[in-house]
Design a protein around this motif. Structure first.
Motif, PDB file in Angstrom:
ATOM      1  N   ALA A 108       0.872  -1.190   0.000  1.00 43.17           N
ATOM      2  CA  ALA A 108       0.000   0.000   0.000  1.00 43.17           C
ATOM      3  C   ALA A 108       0.901   1.230   0.000  1.00 43.17           C
ATOM      4  O   ALA A 108       1.740   1.384   0.892  1.00 43.17           O
ATOM      5  N   LEU A 109       0.722   2.057  -1.000  1.00 41.28           N
ATOM      6  CA  LEU A 109       1.572   3.239  -1.175  1.00 41.28           C
ATOM      7  C   LEU A 109       0.740   4.494  -0.972  1.00 41.28           C
ATOM      8  O   LEU A 109      -0.362   4.601  -1.513  1.00 41.28           O
ATOM      9  N   ASP A 110       1.261   5.453  -0.219  1.00 44.00           N
ATOM     10  CA  ASP A 110       0.543   6.715   0.000  1.00 44.00           C
ATOM     11  C   ASP A 110       1.192   7.835  -0.795  1.00 44.00           C
ATOM     12  O   ASP A 110       2.410   7.974  -0.793  1.00 44.00           O
ATOM     13  N   VAL A 111       0.349   8.595  -1.458  1.00 38.00           N
ATOM     14  CA  VAL A 111       0.834   9.657  -2.346  1.00 38.00           C
ATOM     15  C   VAL A 111       0.402  11.003  -1.781  1.00 38.00           C
ATOM     16  O   VAL A 111      -0.751  11.186  -1.405  1.00 38.00           O
ATOM     17  N   ARG A 112       1.350  11.955  -1.724  1.00 36.71           N
ATOM     18  CA  ARG A 112       1.063  13.269  -1.140  1.00 36.71           C
ATOM     19  C   ARG A 112       1.216  14.346  -2.193  1.00 36.71           C
ATOM     20  O   ARG A 112       2.207  15.059  -2.214  1.00 36.71           O
ATOM     21  N   ASN A 113       0.271  14.421  -3.086  1.00 35.09           N
ATOM     22  CA  ASN A 113       0.350  15.470  -4.104  1.00 35.09           C
ATOM     23  C   ASN A 113      -0.925  16.290  -4.175  1.00 35.09           C
ATOM     24  O   ASN A 113      -1.273  16.818  -5.235  1.00 35.09           O
ATOM     25  N   GLN A 114      -1.639  16.340  -3.033  1.00 36.45           N
ATOM     26  CA  GLN A 114      -2.783  17.225  -2.860  1.00 36.45           C
ATOM     27  C   GLN A 114      -3.763  17.121  -4.037  1.00 36.45           C
ATOM     28  O   GLN A 114      -4.175  16.037  -4.393  1.00 36.45           O
ATOM     29  N   CYS A 115      -4.083  18.253  -4.661  1.00 35.71           N
ATOM     30  CA  CYS A 115      -5.126  18.241  -5.702  1.00 35.71           C
ATOM     31  C   CYS A 115      -4.735  17.384  -6.908  1.00 35.71           C
ATOM     32  O   CYS A 115      -5.601  16.871  -7.620  1.00 35.71           O
ATOM     33  N   SER A 116      -3.432  17.231  -7.159  1.00 40.05           N
ATOM     34  CA  SER A 116      -2.994  16.401  -8.278  1.00 40.05           C
ATOM     35  C   SER A 116      -2.792  14.951  -7.845  1.00 40.05           C
ATOM     36  O   SER A 116      -2.374  14.112  -8.648  1.00 40.05           O
ATOM     37  N   GLY A 117      -3.057  14.662  -6.596  1.00 34.97           N
ATOM     38  CA  GLY A 117      -2.717  13.355  -6.024  1.00 34.97           C
ATOM     39  C   GLY A 117      -3.331  12.173  -6.747  1.00 34.97           C
ATOM     40  O   GLY A 117      -2.685  11.133  -6.919  1.00 34.97           O
ATOM     41  N   PHE A 118      -4.589  12.327  -7.178  1.00 36.95           N
ATOM     42  CA  PHE A 118      -5.212  11.182  -7.840  1.00 36.95           C
ATOM     43  C   PHE A 118      -4.539  10.881  -9.184  1.00 36.95           C
ATOM     44  O   PHE A 118      -4.281   9.722  -9.514  1.00 36.95           O
ATOM     45  N   ILE A 119      -4.228  11.917  -9.941  1.00 28.55           N
ATOM     46  CA  ILE A 119      -3.603  11.661 -11.259  1.00 28.55           C
ATOM     47  C   ILE A 119      -2.172  11.131 -11.072  1.00 28.55           C
ATOM     48  O   ILE A 119      -1.740  10.214 -11.774  1.00 28.55           O
ATOM     49  N   TYR A 120      -1.447  11.680 -10.095  1.00 29.04           N
ATOM     50  CA  TYR A 120      -0.123  11.123  -9.792  1.00 29.04           C
ATOM     51  C   TYR A 120      -0.252   9.635  -9.424  1.00 29.04           C
ATOM     52  O   TYR A 120       0.540   8.797  -9.868  1.00 29.04           O
ATOM     53  N   SER A 121      -1.259   9.312  -8.620  1.00 29.28           N
ATOM     54  CA  SER A 121      -1.454   7.914  -8.182  1.00 29.28           C
ATOM     55  C   SER A 121      -1.804   7.013  -9.357  1.00 29.28           C
ATOM     56  O   SER A 121      -1.327   5.872  -9.454  1.00 29.28           O
ATOM     57  N   LEU A 122      -2.654   7.537 -10.228  1.00 25.60           N
ATOM     58  CA  LEU A 122      -3.045   6.773 -11.415  1.00 25.60           C
ATOM     59  C   LEU A 122      -1.816   6.488 -12.280  1.00 25.60           C
ATOM     60  O   LEU A 122      -1.644   5.389 -12.817  1.00 25.60           O
TER      61      LEU A 122
END
Ligand code: UT7
Length: 334
Positions: A108-122
């Motif tokens: 499980a990886l956590d991504v901290r890119n705020q408003c862009s976080g979902f696209i970074y995660s994708l």
């Protein structure tokens, strides 16, 4: 190399609706100001102790898995984007692994890119699938922001904009060519980090982290230079969308849907005019949910899924801009 494709989407928002009129009762603001400046009419606030960032993520993930015809045991990896985690550490991804009841100890990886976080995660999930490392990945964006907002007149420039909620998609390997995620594009410009941030608790000052947490209350709510963020957002949104289109030899007219991060209806409308897109090719739900940061885009994908608003071969562009600054886009052929 494989391609990755979204095979299910789900979302969850807390029951409690907070209207602009409700905010008028607790701070010096007005329904008119909020609607005119942002397009927001209402947002959801979580009930503390019932909803958490992780469990809203889990609820949306369960729906996404069900719609994909899959179970928790099919999940090979979890990517979780949020700026409002349940704990300072660990991040909420591990809680989802537990709450879903995954039989395997999947990463499980956590991504901290705020408003862009979902696209970074994708994008991260897409790379794992492309290389063949994983077959099925849950990508989640979830935020419980209301607990950290300054809901007094002092914080009104920020607090009227944000809401709580979660969305998730299931990304899966496909061998179809030119299908699924065609490309992703990510950028950052850290010189602007403090134009939209929560400063404390943190290690940016000479004060000790512990002291920050206990004495630096004024910096524990988000602070934003709204106009600077707005000016950068309209430029970067347009640029990163054109970058995605050009990378795939496409033009704005080829798009079937523009799914923007929901920061401000005026930002969306500015970009819509620039790309000359008709209203039926731009999705906005900021009116109902406000800005749910990492969750805005997966919530939209789930709403479209529910409404059967996605057709085979549709071309979608997802785009986001926010704190960091970071910005990103993804071009998807369904
Ligand atoms: O998702 C993350 C990325 N975030 C964004 O992209 C947000 C980008 N920025 C924005 O959306 C806009 O800048 C805001 C919606 C935050 C603000 O709109 P604005 O048109 O830039 O307003 P402003 O900050 O320049 O404020 C104008 C006036 C000020 O009063 P004075 O100085 O002109 O007397 C503010 O004090 O509005 C006042 N104001 C408010 N009044 C009523 C600020 N917040 C409020 C409020 N209610 N909630």
């Amino acid at each position: 190399m494989y391609n990755s494709k979204i095979v299910g989407a789900g979302h969850y928002v807390p029951e409690k609706i907070v209207t602009n009129k409700d905010l008028e009762k607790i701070m010096d603001t007005s329904d008119e100001w909020i609607r005119e400046r942002s397009g927001i009419e209402e947002r959801r606030f979580a009930e503390m102790g019932v909803d958490t960032t992780a469990n809203m993520g889990t609820k949306s993930a369960k729906i996404a898995l069900e719609r994909a015809g899959l179970t928790a045991d099919d999940v090979d990896f979890i990517v979780f984007a949020t700026l409002s985690p349940d704990y300072y550490f660990p991040g909420p991804g591990v809680t989802v692994q537990h709450e879903l009841g995954c039989k395997r100890t999947v990463g499980a990886l956590d991504v901290r890119n705020q408003c862009s976080g979902f696209i970074y995660s994708l994008s991260v999930a897409d790379q794992f699938i492309k290389t063949g490392m994983y077959k099925t990945i849950l990508v989640i964006g979830s935020e419980l922001q209301s607990s950290g907002l300054d809901l007094t007149t002092r914080g009104r420039g920020v607090s009227v904009l944000f809401g709580d909620g979660a969305g998730a998609v299931v990304l899966q390997r496909t061998e179809e060519e030119n299908k699924g995620i065609l490309s992703t594009h990510m950028h950052s410009e850290g010189q602007f980090a403090e134009l939209l941030c929560v400063k404390s608790p943190g290690n940016h000052t000479k004060e000790k982290f512990y002291k920050d947490m206990h004495e630096d209350y004024k910096n524990t709510s988000p602070q934003m230079d709204g106009q600077a963020v707005f000016k950068n957002a309209v430029v970067r949104f347009s640029q990163v969308i054109m970058e995605a289109l050009k990378a795939n030899n496409c033009a704005p007219a080829d798009l079937d849907m523009f799914v923007p991060h929901q920061a401000n209806l005026r930002i969306t409308q500015f970009v819509q005019r620039k790309l000359q897109l008709p209203d039926n090719k731009v999705y906005s739900n900021i009116q109902k949910f406000g800005n749910t940061t990492a969750a805005t885009i997966p919530i939209i994908l789930s709403e479209l899924w529910e409404k059967k608003g996605i057709k085979e071969n549709d071309l979608f562009v997802l785009a986001a801009f926010g704190s960091g600054f970071t910005w990103a886009s993804a071009l998807i052929r369904w």
